[in-house]
Design a protein around this motif. Structure first.
Motif, PDB file in Angstrom:
ATOM      1  N   MET A 135     -12.715  16.160  -0.147  1.00  0.00           N
ATOM      2  CA  MET A 135     -14.160  16.144  -0.339  1.00  0.00           C
ATOM      3  C   MET A 135     -14.509  15.232  -1.502  1.00  0.00           C
ATOM      4  SD  MET A 135     -15.060  20.217   0.185  1.00  0.00           S
ATOM      5  CE  MET A 135     -13.991  20.754  -1.150  1.00  0.00           C
ATOM      6  N   ARG A 136     -15.695  14.592  -1.424  1.00  0.00           N
ATOM      7  CA  ARG A 136     -16.193  13.755  -2.516  1.00  0.00           C
ATOM      8  C   ARG A 136     -17.425  14.436  -3.127  1.00  0.00           C
ATOM      9  NH1 ARG A 136     -12.889  10.341  -4.573  1.00  0.00           N
ATOM     10  NH2 ARG A 136     -14.597   9.011  -5.280  1.00  0.00           N
ATOM     11  N   ALA A 137     -17.558  14.313  -4.425  1.00  0.00           N
ATOM     12  CA  ALA A 137     -18.654  14.994  -5.109  1.00  0.00           C
ATOM     13  C   ALA A 137     -19.252  14.092  -6.171  1.00  0.00           C
ATOM     14  CB  ALA A 137     -18.146  16.291  -5.742  1.00  0.00           C
ATOM     15  N   PHE A 138     -20.454  14.437  -6.601  1.00  0.00           N
ATOM     16  CA  PHE A 138     -21.130  13.711  -7.678  1.00  0.00           C
ATOM     17  C   PHE A 138     -20.783  14.386  -9.012  1.00  0.00           C
ATOM     18  CE2 PHE A 138     -23.685  13.253  -3.834  1.00  0.00           C
ATOM     19  CZ  PHE A 138     -23.777  11.876  -3.744  1.00  0.00           C
ATOM     20  N   LEU A 139     -20.260  13.610  -9.932  1.00  0.00           N
ATOM     21  CA  LEU A 139     -19.841  14.167 -11.220  1.00  0.00           C
ATOM     22  C   LEU A 139     -21.010  14.172 -12.197  1.00  0.00           C
ATOM     23  CD1 LEU A 139     -17.551  15.212 -13.038  1.00  0.00           C
ATOM     24  CD2 LEU A 139     -17.082  12.820 -13.659  1.00  0.00           C
ATOM     25  N   ARG A 140     -21.318  15.353 -12.751  1.00  0.00           N
ATOM     26  CA  ARG A 140     -22.409  15.480 -13.725  1.00  0.00           C
ATOM     27  C   ARG A 140     -21.877  15.337 -15.150  1.00  0.00           C
ATOM     28  NH1 ARG A 140     -25.654  14.253  -9.818  1.00  0.00           N
ATOM     29  NH2 ARG A 140     -25.597  15.770  -8.122  1.00  0.00           N
ATOM     30  N   ALA A 141     -22.792  15.095 -16.060  1.00  0.00           N
ATOM     31  CA  ALA A 141     -22.401  14.910 -17.461  1.00  0.00           C
ATOM     32  C   ALA A 141     -21.797  16.179 -18.061  1.00  0.00           C
ATOM     33  CB  ALA A 141     -23.621  14.479 -18.273  1.00  0.00           C
ATOM     34  N   ASP A 142     -22.161  17.360 -17.525  1.00  0.00           N
ATOM     35  CA  ASP A 142     -21.594  18.612 -18.048  1.00  0.00           C
ATOM     36  C   ASP A 142     -20.253  18.960 -17.394  1.00  0.00           C
ATOM     37  OD1 ASP A 142     -22.443  19.293 -15.517  1.00  0.00           O
ATOM     38  OD2 ASP A 142     -23.899  20.810 -16.162  1.00  0.00           O
ATOM     39  N   GLY A 143     -19.719  18.052 -16.577  1.00  0.00           N
ATOM     40  CA  GLY A 143     -18.404  18.262 -15.968  1.00  0.00           C
ATOM     41  C   GLY A 143     -18.435  18.958 -14.624  1.00  0.00           C
ATOM     42  N   ARG A 144     -19.592  19.487 -14.206  1.00  0.00           N
ATOM     43  CA  ARG A 144     -19.684  20.158 -12.901  1.00  0.00           C
ATOM     44  C   ARG A 144     -19.783  19.107 -11.792  1.00  0.00           C
ATOM     45  NH1 ARG A 144     -24.337  24.535 -13.617  1.00  0.00           N
ATOM     46  NH2 ARG A 144     -23.327  25.614 -11.876  1.00  0.00           N
ATOM     47  N   LYS A 145     -19.446  19.519 -10.592  1.00  0.00           N
ATOM     48  CA  LYS A 145     -19.459  18.599  -9.450  1.00  0.00           C
ATOM     49  C   LYS A 145     -20.420  19.116  -8.386  1.00  0.00           C
ATOM     50  CE  LYS A 145     -14.616  17.243 -10.155  1.00  0.00           C
ATOM     51  NZ  LYS A 145     -13.239  17.257  -9.588  1.00  0.00           N
ATOM     52  N   GLY A 146     -21.259  18.203  -7.871  1.00  0.00           N
ATOM     53  CA  GLY A 146     -22.236  18.569  -6.853  1.00  0.00           C
ATOM     54  C   GLY A 146     -21.948  17.874  -5.542  1.00  0.00           C
ATOM     55  N   ILE A 147     -22.351  18.529  -4.442  1.00  0.00           N
ATOM     56  CA  ILE A 147     -22.137  17.941  -3.109  1.00  0.00           C
ATOM     57  C   ILE A 147     -23.406  17.276  -2.583  1.00  0.00           C
ATOM     58  CG2 ILE A 147     -20.311  19.595  -2.578  1.00  0.00           C
ATOM     59  CD1 ILE A 147     -22.375  21.029  -0.737  1.00  0.00           C
ATOM     60  N   ARG A 148     -24.509  17.397  -3.320  1.00  0.00           N
ATOM     61  CA  ARG A 148     -25.748  16.696  -2.993  1.00  0.00           C
ATOM     62  C   ARG A 148     -26.279  16.076  -4.286  1.00  0.00           C
ATOM     63  NH1 ARG A 148     -23.820  17.650   1.228  1.00  0.00           N
ATOM     64  NH2 ARG A 148     -24.787  18.535   3.116  1.00  0.00           N
ATOM     65  N   ASN A 149     -27.204  15.112  -4.146  1.00  0.00           N
ATOM     66  CA  ASN A 149     -27.709  14.361  -5.303  1.00  0.00           C
ATOM     67  C   ASN A 149     -29.231  14.495  -5.328  1.00  0.00           C
ATOM     68  OD1 ASN A 149     -26.795  12.985  -7.503  1.00  0.00           O
ATOM     69  ND2 ASN A 149     -26.708  10.981  -6.512  1.00  0.00           N
ATOM     70  N   VAL A 150     -29.709  15.665  -5.720  1.00  0.00           N
ATOM     71  CA  VAL A 150     -31.107  16.034  -5.558  1.00  0.00           C
ATOM     72  C   VAL A 150     -31.915  15.729  -6.824  1.00  0.00           C
ATOM     73  CG1 VAL A 150     -32.681  17.997  -5.222  1.00  0.00           C
ATOM     74  CG2 VAL A 150     -30.561  17.844  -3.889  1.00  0.00           C
ATOM     75  N   VAL A 151     -33.094  15.108  -6.634  1.00  0.00           N
ATOM     76  CA  VAL A 151     -34.112  15.004  -7.689  1.00  0.00           C
ATOM     77  C   VAL A 151     -35.090  16.152  -7.472  1.00  0.00           C
ATOM     78  CG1 VAL A 151     -36.008  13.639  -8.638  1.00  0.00           C
ATOM     79  CG2 VAL A 151     -33.914  12.490  -7.870  1.00  0.00           C
ATOM     80  N   LEU A 152     -35.166  17.057  -8.431  1.00  0.00           N
ATOM     81  CA  LEU A 152     -36.051  18.211  -8.284  1.00  0.00           C
ATOM     82  C   LEU A 152     -37.425  17.933  -8.876  1.00  0.00           C
ATOM     83  CD1 LEU A 152     -34.104  21.508  -9.148  1.00  0.00           C
ATOM     84  CD2 LEU A 152     -34.948  20.742  -6.916  1.00  0.00           C
ATOM     85  N   VAL A 153     -38.465  18.354  -8.160  1.00  0.00           N
ATOM     86  CA  VAL A 153     -39.813  18.412  -8.723  1.00  0.00           C
ATOM     87  C   VAL A 153     -40.158  19.897  -8.815  1.00  0.00           C
ATOM     88  CG1 VAL A 153     -42.214  17.750  -8.444  1.00  0.00           C
ATOM     89  CG2 VAL A 153     -40.394  16.212  -7.651  1.00  0.00           C
ATOM     90  N   ALA A 154     -40.356  20.400 -10.023  1.00  0.00           N
ATOM     91  CA  ALA A 154     -40.503  21.838 -10.244  1.00  0.00           C
ATOM     92  C   ALA A 154     -41.858  22.145 -10.872  1.00  0.00           C
ATOM     93  CB  ALA A 154     -39.379  22.353 -11.147  1.00  0.00           C
ATOM     94  N   TYR A 155     -42.672  22.915 -10.158  1.00  0.00           N
ATOM     95  CA  TYR A 155     -43.949  23.354 -10.744  1.00  0.00           C
ATOM     96  C   TYR A 155     -43.728  24.655 -11.518  1.00  0.00           C
ATOM     97  CZ  TYR A 155     -44.211  26.270  -6.494  1.00  0.00           C
ATOM     98  OH  TYR A 155     -43.939  27.161  -5.477  1.00  0.00           O
ATOM     99  N   LEU A 156     -44.429  24.792 -12.621  1.00  0.00           N
ATOM    100  CA  LEU A 156     -44.209  25.917 -13.533  1.00  0.00           C
ATOM    101  C   LEU A 156     -45.309  26.962 -13.467  1.00  0.00           C
ATOM    102  CD1 LEU A 156     -42.866  23.877 -16.580  1.00  0.00           C
ATOM    103  CD2 LEU A 156     -41.642  24.749 -14.569  1.00  0.00           C
ATOM    104  N   VAL A 157     -46.241  26.771 -12.564  1.00  0.00           N
ATOM    105  CA  VAL A 157     -47.298  27.747 -12.277  1.00  0.00           C
ATOM    106  C   VAL A 157     -47.941  27.289 -10.970  1.00  0.00           C
ATOM    107  CG1 VAL A 157     -49.081  26.479 -13.580  1.00  0.00           C
ATOM    108  CG2 VAL A 157     -49.310  28.955 -13.267  1.00  0.00           C
ATOM    109  N   GLU A 158     -48.489  28.232 -10.207  1.00  0.00           N
ATOM    110  CA  GLU A 158     -49.046  27.874  -8.896  1.00  0.00           C
ATOM    111  C   GLU A 158     -50.127  26.797  -9.005  1.00  0.00           C
ATOM    112  OE1 GLU A 158     -47.911  28.632  -6.085  1.00  0.00           O
ATOM    113  OE2 GLU A 158     -49.505  27.891  -4.782  1.00  0.00           O
ATOM    114  N   CYS A 159     -50.832  26.767 -10.129  1.00  0.00           N
ATOM    115  CA  CYS A 159     -51.913  25.782 -10.304  1.00  0.00           C
ATOM    116  C   CYS A 159     -51.383  24.343 -10.277  1.00  0.00           C
ATOM    117  CB  CYS A 159     -52.630  26.038 -11.627  1.00  0.00           C
ATOM    118  SG  CYS A 159     -53.092  27.766 -11.886  1.00  0.00           S
ATOM    119  N   ALA A 160     -50.080  24.159 -10.493  1.00  0.00           N
ATOM    120  CA  ALA A 160     -49.486  22.814 -10.473  1.00  0.00           C
ATOM    121  C   ALA A 160     -48.759  22.528  -9.162  1.00  0.00           C
ATOM    122  CB  ALA A 160     -48.517  22.657 -11.649  1.00  0.00           C
ATOM    123  N   HIS A 161     -48.821  23.486  -8.222  1.00  0.00           N
ATOM    124  CA  HIS A 161     -48.042  23.386  -6.970  1.00  0.00           C
ATOM    125  C   HIS A 161     -48.476  22.177  -6.134  1.00  0.00           C
ATOM    126  CE1 HIS A 161     -46.219  25.850  -3.390  1.00  0.00           C
ATOM    127  NE2 HIS A 161     -45.965  24.569  -3.290  1.00  0.00           N
TER     128      HIS A 161
END
Length: 396
Positions: free
Chosen positions: A1-27
């Motif tokens: 398997m191939r993975a994406f190496l993160r700066a904290d040493g963990r390995k991910g199988i997807r390369n996701v950019v998250l958009v995260a709202y912090l209250v429903e008003c910003a949804h």
């Protein structure tokens, strides 16, 4: 398997950019950035509440620093109670890029969407520079959940997942099962499988807590559709759900957002501590999927008899259909046909091996049916938990 190496040493199988709202008003602003980005690698999560809550903050920290996530855009209205500074600091400390947009300070909807789209374009471009490395099974975390269960679930799909779990654990992977409210009646056999007597007592206590919680709420984890599908009692449903855990020793008990430090089988205690404060433990299957992802699951195995079409943000969901008639109707949404076991054309171990092989392929980049269809469901609500007890971590 191939993975994406993160700066904290963990390995991910997807390369996701998250958009995260912090209250429903910003949804709406957050959702607009995701939909206008034109990329399936830009995904939406969020917390709708305005009042602060330690559980939701912990969950958002664990999700935004998940190994499948490369970078994060936070969407704040500006006056909500969520601690955006603490979340941003945690993401930055993990080595991931983070940008915060405060809508009240940024000129409102249109200008905030414009800034967010600029950030997402830049983050997607930088994703191309993230190095890939080899990844072994002992670095993989797999969670499992069932939804839309019927009389076939505990005969075909759930034991097939249990067979897959046994094989993953033989290879030192980390496997997580949960739904303590649906394991009522199975606490004694789970306690016997605990790797220490102390852990066995903690498992017993977690199921007793779940039973008490649901009794106070006045409604168990048993839907009308379960009965229509042939299940007769909570105990019968529990025995079917339990089959997903396989036959390996249980190495630890965790709560949502706790990340196992080593491989093995873990039970997740999803029922809040104390008296009921915020309603039912999980209002829908997707809330449980989110908790498994927050505890580091790279992949989710979702079994269903009645049928479900859900996926999730961040981690791919593999759907395993227990009922051959349901598979015939919903095959475009299902990844594995475990109904072959009901029809007598395949054994539990044969389908378990099919699931195991698909886990490896999905971890190597093959999209699941829900990913190909664009499913990115996400639900996060209020809860309250105490810290896990000293007897709960794994002892091997």
């Amino acid at each position: 398997m191939r993975a994406f190496l993160r700066a904290d040493g963990r390995k991910g199988i997807r390369n996701v950019v998250l958009v995260a709202y912090l209250v429903e008003c910003a949804h709406h602003v957050a959702r607009s950035i995701v939909s206008q980005s034109g990329s399936g690698d830009v995904q939406l999560i969020g917390f709708p509440g305005c009042y602060p809550n330690e559980y939701s903050l912990k969950m958002m920290i664990q999700l935004c620093t998940h190994p499948n996530v490369s970078s994060v855009i936070l969407l704040s209205l500006g006056c909500e109670g969520f601690n955006r500074e603490r979340l941003s600091a945690a993401i930055s400390e993990s080595g991931r890029e983070v940008e915060t947009i405060v809508i009240q300070d940024n000129g409102g909807t249109l200008s905030s969407i414009e800034v967010g789209l600029s950030h997402s374009r830049n983050m997607l471009a930088r994703n191309l520079q993230i190095p890939t490395v080899s990844m072994d099974l002992d670095e993989l975390v797999v969670g499992t959940i069932c939804g839309g269960s019927d009389g076939t679930s505990g005969i075909s799909a759930n034991p097939a997942v249990g067979s897959c779990f046994d094989k993953l654990i033989e290879n030192n992977a980390t496997c997580i099962f949960e739904e303590t409210g649906e394991l009522i009646g199975c606490e004694y056999i789970m306690s016997d499988r605990a790797i220490t007597p102390e852990l066995g007592e903690e498992i017993m206590a977690s199921v007793e807590k779940a039973e008490n919680y649901y009794r106070i709420m006045g409604y168990g984890s048993f839907a009308p559709g379960n009965a229509e599908g042939g299940l007769t009692t909570q105990e019968e449903k529990s025995m079917g759900a339990y089959a997903k855990s396989g036959s390996s020793k249980i190495h630890g008990l965790i709560k949502p957002g706790d990340i196992p430090k080593q491989g093995g089988l873990y039970l997740m205690d999803v029922v809040p501590d104390g008296n009921p404060m915020f309603g039912f433990p999980n209002i829908v299957d997707n809330a449980e999927i989110v908790e498994l992802i927050a505890s580091g699951s790279h992949v989710i195995l979702f079994t269903t008899g009645r049928g479900s079409v859900v996926g999730s943000a961040i981690s791919p969901v593999i759907k395993i259909c227990a009922n051959p008639e349901t598979y015939q109707k919903l095959s475009a949404d299902m990844d594995i046909d475990a109904g072959k076991i009901i029809q007598g054309t395949a054994s539990v171990d044969y389908v378990g091996n099919e699931i195991f092989q698909l886990v490896e392929k999905v971890a190597s980049g093959l999209p699941t049916k829900s990913e190909a269809l664009g499913h990115q469901e996400f639900v996060l609500t209020y809860k309250k938990f105490d810290s896990i007890g000293p007897a709960c971590p794994p002892f091997r």
